[in-house]
Write an enzyme that holds these catalytic residues in place. Structure first.
Site, mmCIF file in Angstrom:
data_model
loop_
_atom_site.group_PDB
_atom_site.id
_atom_site.type_symbol
_atom_site.label_atom_id
_atom_site.label_comp_id
_atom_site.label_asym_id
_atom_site.label_seq_id
_atom_site.Cartn_x
_atom_site.Cartn_y
_atom_site.Cartn_z
ATOM 1 N N ARG A 167 -1.770 -5.001 -1.584
ATOM 2 C CA ARG A 167 -0.976 -3.804 -1.885
ATOM 3 C C ARG A 167 0.444 -3.906 -1.314
ATOM 4 O O ARG A 167 1.014 -2.935 -0.841
ATOM 5 C CB ARG A 167 -1.658 -2.537 -1.355
ATOM 6 C CG ARG A 167 -3.042 -2.295 -1.898
ATOM 7 C CD ARG A 167 -3.071 -2.084 -3.416
ATOM 8 N NE ARG A 167 -4.443 -1.897 -3.857
ATOM 9 C CZ ARG A 167 -5.254 -2.892 -4.214
ATOM 10 N NH1 ARG A 167 -4.816 -4.144 -4.195
ATOM 11 N NH2 ARG A 167 -6.483 -2.657 -4.598
ATOM 12 N N SER A 241 -5.545 6.422 -5.759
ATOM 13 C CA SER A 241 -6.009 6.094 -4.405
ATOM 14 C C SER A 241 -4.873 6.324 -3.416
ATOM 15 O O SER A 241 -3.832 5.684 -3.506
ATOM 16 C CB SER A 241 -6.480 4.637 -4.335
ATOM 17 O OG SER A 241 -7.581 4.438 -5.187
ATOM 18 N N GLU A 337 -0.931 4.674 0.570
ATOM 19 C CA GLU A 337 -0.298 3.842 -0.455
ATOM 20 C C GLU A 337 1.009 4.439 -0.982
ATOM 21 O O GLU A 337 1.990 3.730 -1.115
ATOM 22 C CB GLU A 337 -1.271 3.610 -1.610
ATOM 23 C CG GLU A 337 -2.427 2.688 -1.259
ATOM 24 C CD GLU A 337 -3.153 2.167 -2.495
ATOM 25 O OE1 GLU A 337 -2.515 2.099 -3.567
ATOM 26 O OE2 GLU A 337 -4.343 1.826 -2.388
#
Length: 341
Positions: A167, A241, A337
């Site tokens: 990520r 998410s 995130e």
């Protein structure tokens, strides 16, 4: 197409959490040439530049964002070339990610099926190095084109240069704010193999009575899993998410399993152990729980939702509370995130 620049523009409909905010200056970009025009005539000089794609990975704090917001809507998707072992497929940065995935599968170019139904645009995908069910964008990435705000030129960056990690990428680290992605190219393998190692995918394939799923069948399975587990954006604003799956040391993992022997985990190549953030959050008591106008989804505890009327500060307050609960219970630090603007 004419390039229009607007002042004091609302951004409520340009972020999937539907948080209220306004941009000091705003322009929608439909081509790399339009972007170069802005750069070369000095419109961006001395200003903070914020790039929005699908708005699925941002938290807007609210008020007026003191920045020039560029909404990247560059279209285009095509087969660039066919090699002996792969198809090279290119897409404009403004293309919807899921629609692009389905486009490749409909044309018989597999490889992106596990990444089906991830919200956002093609241009945003490399920044986050999006991933799901055993596949990351980096696994299929060839190169990208971007405007370098420092030089005012269009550059091509290969996989090594992009420095992909979990990520993460060059664009979130030392080059944050320097490049604006305009197109991305993918290398899609002719020697394709289904990636079905994750339990959710394996179970879905079994339920469908498939022994050797095709790429499209695997995409359909992933779409069904995500639709079942994740709230509908149209009904419940969210950013997908919200937290990364944390990676802990083998020693920390061993300590945790003395209390939670069935702790979901995935060993990493470097010896670390990746844990399931959703499981940690649920065990910490936050699945389906609300704090003011925000909450963690009942369907998927990893997803933070806006029940209506939430602000960016409401979102961050909830995120902090969830992180504190997980840290207190497991000694594990969660990292969110979405980028905060």
């Amino acid at each position: 197409m004419h390039l229009a620049v607007f002042e004091d523009t609302p951004l409520n409909d340009l972020n999937t959490l539907r948080l209220p905010a306004r941009a000091k200056r705003y322009a929608e970009i439909h081509s790399a040439e339009q972007l170069l025009k802005l750069v070369r005539r000095g419109d961006l000089d001395g200003q903070r530049v914020v790039v929005l794609g699908g708005g699925s990975n941002v938290v807007l704090r609210g008020g007026v964002l003191d920045a020039f917001v560029l909404h990247i809507s560059i279209p285009g998707r095509s087969l660039v070339s066919e090699l002996d072992d792969a198809w090279i497929v290119r897409a404009g940065a403004g293309e919807n990610w899921h629609e692009f995935v389905r486009f490749t599968l409909e044309h018989g170019w597999p490889g992106l099926e596990n990444l089906s139904l991830i919200p956002g645009t093609v241009g945003a995908a490399p920044i986050q190095n999006i991933g799901a069910y055993g596949v990351e964008l980096a696994d299929r990435f060839l190169a990208l084109e971007a405007v370098d705000l420092r030089s005012g030129q269009i550059v091509s960056l290969d996989k090594k240069t992009c420095q992909f990690a979990y990520r993460d990428s060059l664009f979130k680290q030392q080059a944050a704010g320097r490049f604006i992605i305009t197109a991305v190219s993918f290398r899609l393998p002719k020697q394709w193999q289904a990636v079905t190692g994750y339990a959710d995918v394996a179970n879905e394939i079994k339920l469908r009575g498939l022994t050797e799923p095709t790429p499209m069948e695997l995409s359909d399975a992933v779409v069904n899993i995500r639709s079942r587990k994740l709230p509908d954006l149209a009904l419940q604003p969210n950013a997908g998410s919200f937290f990364k799956n944390p990676v802990v040391s083998a020693a920390h993992f061993a300590t945790l399993t003395t209390t939670w022997p069935n702790l979901p985990h995935h060993p990493q190549n470097d010896g670390g152990i990746k844990l399931a953030a959703a499981w940690l959050i649920e065990q910490a008591g936050w699945r389906g729980r609300s704090l003011g106008p925000t909450g963690m989804s009942e369907k998927q505890s990893l997803v933070l939702v806006n029940h209506g009327g939430a602000t960016g500060e409401d979102v961050l307050k909830l995120a902090d509370s969830v992180c504190a609960a997980v840290l207190d219970k497991f000694g594990v630090t969660l990292e969110q995130e979405p980028v905060v603007l």
